[in-house]
Design a protein around this motif. Structure first.
Motif: not given
Lengths: 394, 62
Positions: A298, A357, B41, B44-45, B48-49, B51-52, B55, B59
């Motif tokens: 990430r 976080m 919160t 966003i978590i 983010a997961l 997005e990971g 990506f 990749f």
């Protein structure tokens, strides 16, 4: 309020200044002697070169009136472990060559630099030979401990943090409220402690992990911001750096995991026995592969993608020069790269926040206390309760 | 060529996912403004997961 808006304006002005310089510095072509970057291939090569780590600190290049190519910057030390042992020299000995043309002879071995990697020539060879796929056939890679640009960035940020935070800590001995630069840092420190560490790790245990979380947060954030300056650092966009950070988190949550954590990982209570080994495999893969991998990919991908986008938008002034005219292409690229860089400032913070976080979350999962006793049925199996169902769900 | 199509598909999927997350979070905040912090919160978590994942796919396809 007035003061806030004024400081915000100053901040904005500074950043604008910074980025216009970045546009200027990066727009300078890296290409061969002719200068102007124009074709798509050259732009691609320039961006690829920027994304990679390099052995010298290169600010910009220009062609002087005699038609000579001049490079502005300074060399960095090269420290390598070759087949003859430790060898050190300055990267200026390569004379900005990156294609294996310049051979440096040091300590009884010959070295050359190809695509930012240092190769050692096999004994007896005097120049590099390439096969069809442009791989060197008579040279091999060496263990490279050089102070590269990224290493320099890390050292600079480390020293800066040491200075900034030790002076902040010292201020609390004499007065209650920090002054100067400490006023910027204090709210951030408290933010990380109260909004990231406490809610995710829990009141009881957050203190021992706050140090790591603060360090990793500021490290990533400052390095991300450093990547937006004209100096062209791309430290958090290096896989090795993000991998090392992810491994730190992995080691911390693995070694601070308590009995319940390992129990839930290896022999999940509250589910049928046949399913437990399957769950154990999934949990093990999650803890040792997926969690660190997602952390490292990430950060790496976000920062690299950001750099590529900014540089591609800057390159618009070369690629669209013919269709829009010089002024039009430059104006378009300036406007676009300015706004995308503002977004990158946000991303720089967001990625530091998310890394911290998620690290806090993983640590919190490892140290979570289950102060309730599981009910056991006659066979010794746990009877699932609401808490376990929630745990399994997460 | 094919990896570009794949990248497009990944972006479509990630976009749908992010839209769902953001939309639902906004709905939740509108319904319960006092829970804004917690919802943000969690949002966003999850983002983010996601997005990971996206990506990671980009990749691998590169």
């Amino acid at each position: 309020m007035k003061e806030v808006s004024r400081s915000f304006r100053t901040f904005l002005l500074l950043f604008t200044l910074c980025f216009s310089i970045q546009g200027f510095a990066s727009s300078d072509p890296e290409g061969e002697v002719e200068g102007a970057v124009s074709s798509k291939e050259e732009v691609d090569a320039y961006i690829q070169h920027h994304i990679k780590d390099s052995h010298d600190f290169h600010l910009f290049s220009y062609t002087n009136s005699e038609g000579e190519r001049k490079h502005v910057g300074f060399p960095l030390p090269v420290i390598i472990w070759s087949s003859n042992g430790l060898v050190t020299f300055m990267s200026s000995e390569f004379h900005h060559d990156d294609a294996g043309h310049v051979i440096v002879e040091k300590g009884g071995a010959k070295f050359t630099k190809i695509h930012s990697k240092i190769y050692e020539l096999e004994a007896g060879a005097s120049e590099v030979k390439f096969d069809e796929t442009h791989h060197a056939t008579n040279a091999h890679k060496v263990l490279d401990f050089s102070i590269t640009k990224s290493v320099m960035g890390i050292l600079l940020v480390g020293l800066f943090m040491l200075w900034a935070f030790s002076s902040l800590a010292k201020q609390y001995k004499s007065k209650k409220v920090p002054t100067g630069f400490g006023r910027v840092l204090e709210p951030l420190v408290i933010y990380v402690r109260d909004e990231i560490a406490k809610p995710n790790i829990g009141e009881k245990k957050y203190r021992q992990f706050t140090g790591y979380l603060l360090t990793v947060f500021f490290f990533i954030w400052i390095l991300n911001l450093l990547g937006l300056t004209p100096f062209g650092f791309n430290v958090t966009g290096q896989l090795a750096v993000t991998a090392a950070l992810a491994i730190f988190t992995l080691v911390i949550y693995t070694f601070s995991g308590n009995k319940d954590y390992w129990m839930h990982m290896l022999w999940m209570p509250g589910v049928p026995v046949l399913i437990r080994p399957v769950l154990a495999i999934i949990e093990l893969a999650g803890a040792f592969l997926i969690k660190p991998f997602s952390l490292l990919v990430r950060l790496f991908a976000n920062i690299s993608a950001g750099h590529i986008v900014v540089m591609s938008l800057i390159a618009i002034m070369f690629t669209l020069k013919d269709s829009l005219g010089v002024a039009g292409a430059t104006g378009l690229s300036l406007v676009l790269s300015f706004f995308i860089t503002l977004i990158e400032v946000l991303v720089a913070f967001l990625q530091a926040y998310i890394f911290t976080m998620l690290s806090a979350l993983f640590i919190g999962m490892a140290v979570a206390e289950h102060d309730h006793d599981h009910e056991h049925d006659s066979l010794g199996h746990d009877v699932p309760d609401a808490e376990d169902v929630r745990e399994n769900f997460i | 060529m094919y990896n570009l199509i794949g990248a497009g598909l990944i972006v479509i999927g990630a976009g749908i996912g992010l839209g769902q997350i953001g939309g639902k979070a906004m709905e939740g905040i509108a319904r319960q403004p006092e829970a804004t912090g917690k919802i943000q919160t969690a949002m966003i978590i999850i983002a983010a997961l996601l997005e990971g994942l996206a990506f990671g796919a980009l990749f691998l396809g590169k």
